[in-house]
Design an enzyme around this catalytic site. Structure first.
Site, PDB file in Angstrom:
ATOM      1  N   ASN A   1       0.636  -1.040  -0.168  1.00 40.26           N
ATOM      2  CA  ASN A   1       0.364   0.412  -0.132  1.00 40.26           C
ATOM      3  C   ASN A   1       0.931   1.300   0.042  1.00 40.26           C
ATOM      4  O   ASN A   1       2.186   1.306   0.728  1.00 40.26           O
ATOM      5  CB  ASN A   1      -1.008  -0.475   1.338  1.00 40.26           C
ATOM      6  CG  ASN A   1      -0.583  -0.368   2.613  1.00 40.26           C
ATOM      7  OD1 ASN A   1       0.341   1.017   2.983  1.00 40.26           O
ATOM      8  ND2 ASN A   1      -0.275  -1.066   3.464  1.00 40.26           N
TER       9      ASN A   1
ATOM     10  N   ASP B   1      -3.329  -9.888  13.110  1.00 38.61           N
ATOM     11  CA  ASP B   1      -3.640  -8.572  13.500  1.00 38.61           C
ATOM     12  C   ASP B   1      -3.048  -8.019  14.956  1.00 38.61           C
ATOM     13  O   ASP B   1      -2.741  -8.938  16.145  1.00 38.61           O
ATOM     14  CB  ASP B   1      -4.901  -8.016  14.280  1.00 38.61           C
ATOM     15  CG  ASP B   1      -5.611  -6.352  13.777  1.00 38.61           C
ATOM     16  OD1 ASP B   1      -4.521  -6.138  14.809  1.00 38.61           O
ATOM     17  OD2 ASP B   1      -6.657  -6.139  13.405  1.00 38.61           O
TER      18      ASP B   1
ATOM     19  N   LYS C   1     -10.198  -3.566  18.451  1.00 37.19           N
ATOM     20  CA  LYS C   1      -8.876  -3.430  18.530  1.00 37.19           C
ATOM     21  C   LYS C   1      -8.572  -3.773  19.881  1.00 37.19           C
ATOM     22  O   LYS C   1      -7.719  -4.364  20.458  1.00 37.19           O
ATOM     23  CB  LYS C   1      -7.891  -2.023  18.408  1.00 37.19           C
ATOM     24  CG  LYS C   1      -7.933  -2.495  16.312  1.00 37.19           C
ATOM     25  CD  LYS C   1      -7.422  -3.134  16.005  1.00 37.19           C
ATOM     26  CE  LYS C   1      -7.121  -2.619  14.340  1.00 37.19           C
ATOM     27  NZ  LYS C   1      -6.791  -3.723  13.214  1.00 37.19           N
TER      28      LYS C   1
HETATM   29  O1  C5P Z   1      -8.100  -2.757  11.014  1.00 34.62           O
HETATM   30  P1  C5P Z   1      -7.862  -1.910  10.804  1.00 34.62           P
HETATM   31  O2  C5P Z   1      -6.766  -2.105   9.158  1.00 34.62           O
HETATM   32  O3  C5P Z   1      -7.753  -0.871  10.052  1.00 34.62           O
HETATM   33  O4  C5P Z   1      -6.326  -1.136  11.422  1.00 34.62           O
HETATM   34  C1  C5P Z   1      -5.643  -0.047  11.838  1.00 34.62           C
HETATM   35  C2  C5P Z   1      -4.883  -0.099  12.948  1.00 34.62           C
HETATM   36  O5  C5P Z   1      -4.204  -1.475  13.310  1.00 34.62           O
HETATM   37  C3  C5P Z   1      -3.536  -0.262  12.681  1.00 34.62           C
HETATM   38  O6  C5P Z   1      -3.119   0.883  14.214  1.00 34.62           O
HETATM   39  C4  C5P Z   1      -2.315  -0.705  12.087  1.00 34.62           C
HETATM   40  O7  C5P Z   1      -1.416  -0.845  12.520  1.00 34.62           O
HETATM   41  C5  C5P Z   1      -2.892  -1.688  12.577  1.00 34.62           C
HETATM   42  N1  C5P Z   1      -3.042  -3.084  12.479  1.00 34.62           N
HETATM   43  C6  C5P Z   1      -2.249  -4.373  12.993  1.00 34.62           C
HETATM   44  N2  C5P Z   1      -2.159  -5.272  11.908  1.00 34.62           N
HETATM   45  C7  C5P Z   1      -3.187  -5.819  11.003  1.00 34.62           C
HETATM   46  C8  C5P Z   1      -4.132  -5.036  10.584  1.00 34.62           C
HETATM   47  C9  C5P Z   1      -3.936  -3.824  11.184  1.00 34.62           C
HETATM   48  O8  C5P Z   1      -1.318  -4.314  13.565  1.00 34.62           O
HETATM   49  N3  C5P Z   1      -3.294  -6.779  10.495  1.00 34.62           N
END
Ligand code: C5P
Length: 403
Positions: free
Chosen positions: A213, A311, A350
Site C-alpha cells: 500500500n 492483526d 482492537k
Molecule cells: O483494521 P485496520 O487495519 O484498519 O486497523 C488499523 C490499526 O491496526 C493500525 O494501528 C494498524 O497498525 C493495526 N493493524 C495491525 N495488524 C493488522 C491490521 C492492522 O496491527 N493486520
C-alpha cells in the site's frame, strides 16, 4: 516546531578538519530558529574563515580574548552569560584536554571555564583521527568530562580525512542538530521503553510481484523520533520504506505482516508503550508462487486466493501485560471518510485505550497531517501540522496518560 526556536547558541570551533561541517551546522541552527554566536580558536581559523561563519550566523565572530569591541573587554563573560547552551563542534583532542584541565589561554576555553555551570550547559562534538580518539588519554578525558557534567556527543565512524578508517569523525551537521534538539526536549518518557511499527507491509504473490500500500512510514518514524527525544528507549519495526533511522532508535526491518508480528512479539515484552502506526496488509495471497507466474498468451488471469493476516495490534492489545495495564497500546486508523465513527468503532474492536484517526488518502506520503485522538471519553483533534510536530504532541498526550 523545533525545540531550538528562540534559543541562543554559542557555537565554538576548535581546530580540526571537521570545521567544514560547522558551516552547515551553523546554517541548520539558524534555520531551526536559534540565534548563533560563533567563537573560534586561532587553530580553527586555519580550517574555516571567520568571514564564512559571520555570513552564516549573521553576527560578527569572536576569536580573541582581547577583543576591544566589548566595552568591558571581557568577551569571555559577556558571551557566556546569555547563552542557552555552548556547543563546541569540532572539539579537537587538544581542546577536550584543555577543558579537562580548566585551561584558559584563549577565548573559547576561557569562556567555557567562565560559564555559569548551573545555567549554561556545555556540549562538545569530538572530531579527531581514530588513534587519537581511542588513545587512553582521550578516553580518560572524555570519561572525566562526562563526570564533570559536560555533554560529550558520540563520534561518527568511517573514512577519515587522514585516509584511515575508524571512530573519531565528527557527527554530521544534521546529527548534531538532532542531538541538540533532543537535549532541549522535555524528558516526558524518561525510563520508558516504546515500541513503534511503521510503514506498509509487502505480501509476496510470486518472487517479483506483491501486494502493498501507499504508506510512507513518515508518521511512524516521526513518532519514534519524538519518543526518543522525550527520553524513551525506542524500538522501531519498519516495513519496506526509504527513510533514515531516527538517531538513537533501534530498528528492525521486515517485509510481511507475519514477519512484523514476529518482530513485535520479540520486542514487546520489555515495552511500556506500543504504538501501531504500520499500515499492515489485511490479506496476503493464500499461496505465494515460488517462481514467477507467467503470462501464457491465452488471456487467462491467475486465480489468486487470499487469507487474512494476523492483526498485530489486536494480538498485542489482548496480551496479558496489556490487559493488566502494564503495556499502553495505541492504534491508528487510516480512513477515507466518517473518521470519528470509524475510529470510535475501531478503538473498541482492537481493544485499545487510544486510537488515532487520520484520513489515509490525504496523508500517505505527505509531510503533514491532522490527527483525531479517540479514547473512552470522546475525541480531541490535533489540527493540521507537520508529522513531526504532531508526533511531539501525540507523545506528550501519551506521556500524560501514563501519568
Ligand atoms: O483494521 P485496520 O487495519 O484498519 O486497523 C488499523 C490499526 O491496526 C493500525 O494501528 C494498524 O497498525 C493495526 N493493524 C495491525 N495488524 C493488522 C491490521 C492492522 O496491527 N493486520
Amino acid at each position: 516546531m523545533s525545540t531550538l526556536v528562540g534559543k541562543h547558541i554559542v557555537l565554538g570551533l576548535s581546530g580540526g578538519i571537521a570545521a567544514f561541517k560547522s558551516a552547515e551546522l551553523c546554517r541548520a541552527l539558524v534555520k531551526a530558529g536559534a540565534t548563533v554566536q560563533v567563537v573560534m580558536t586561532e587553530a580553527a581559523e586555519h580550517f574555516m574563515t571567520a568571514v564564512t561563519m559571520q555570513a552564516l550566523s549573521g553576527r560578527p565572530v569572536f576569536t580573541s580574548q582581547w577583543d576591544s569591541r566589548e566595552a568591558n573587554n571581557m568577551p569571555h563573560i559577556n558571551l557566556s552569560r546569555d547563552a542557552d547552551a555552548i556547543l563546541v563542534a569540532p572539539a579537537s583532542a587538544d581542546f577536550l584536554s584543555k577543558l579537562l584541565h580548566g585551561s584558559a589561554d584563549e577565548l573559547l576555553s576561557l569562556m567555557c571555564l567562565a560559564r555559569p555551570l548551573d545555567k549554561v550547559p556545555l556540549l562538545v562534538a569530538p572530531a579527531m583521527n581514530r588513534e587519537m580518539w581511542s588513545n587512553p588519554a582521550t578516553q580518560r578525558n572524555v570519561a572525566q568530562l562526562r563526570a564533570d557534567g559536560i555533554y560529550v556527543l558520540d563520534v561518527g565512524q568511517g573514512d577519515q580525512a587522514c585516509g584511515e578508517t575508524g571512530d573519531g569523525r565528527m557527527l554530521e551537521a544534521e546529527e548534531i542538530l538532532e542531538d541538540l534538539e533532543s537535549f532541549f526536549s522535555p524528558k516526558l518518557l524518561a525510563g520508558k521503553a516504546v515500541l513503534v511499527t511503521a510503514g506498509p507491509t509487502y505480501e509476496s504473490i510470486d518472487p517479483v510481484r506483491g501486494l502493498t500500500n501507499l504508506s510512507s512510514g513518515k508518521m511512524g518514524f516521526a513518532i519514534a523520533r519524538a519518543a526518543r527525544m522525550a527520553g524513551a528507549e525506542v524500538s522501531l519495526v519498519a516495513g519496506p520504506v526509504h527513510l533514515a533511522t531516527p538517531r538513537g532508535v533501534s530498528r528492525v526491518d521486515v517485509r510481511s505482516a507475519r514477519q512484523m508480528l514476529d518482530a513485535v512479539q520479540q520486542q514487546v515484552g520489555s515495552a511500556q508503550v506500543f504504538i501501531s502506526t504500520a499500515a499492515v496488509a489485511d490479506w496476503r495471497p493464500a499461496n505465494a508462487a515460488d517462481q514467477k507466474i507467467k503470462k501464457d498468451g491465452s488471456g487467462q488471469t491467475p486465480q489468486l486466493g487470499f487469507v487474512e493476516n494476523p492483526d498485530i495490534l489486536a494480538t498485542v492489545a489482548h496480551s496479558p501485560r496489556a490487559v493488566a495495564g502494564e503495556l499502553f497500546c495505541v492504534g491508528f486508523a487510516a480512513e477515507s471518510h466518517d473518521l470519528l465513527a470509524h475510529a470510535t468503532a475501531k478503538r473498541q474492536r482492537k481493544g485499545v485505550p487510544l486510537l488515532v484517526g487520520n484520513i489515509g488518502p490525504a496523508t500517505f506520503g505527505q509531510d503533514d497531517n491532522a490527527l483525531l485522538l479517540v479514547d473512552e471519553n470522546g475525541a480531541r483533534e490535533l489540527p493540521h501540522a507537520s508529522k513531526q510536530e504532531l508526533a511531539v504532541q501525540l507523545i506528550a498526550d501519551i506521556a500524560q496518560r501514563l501519568g
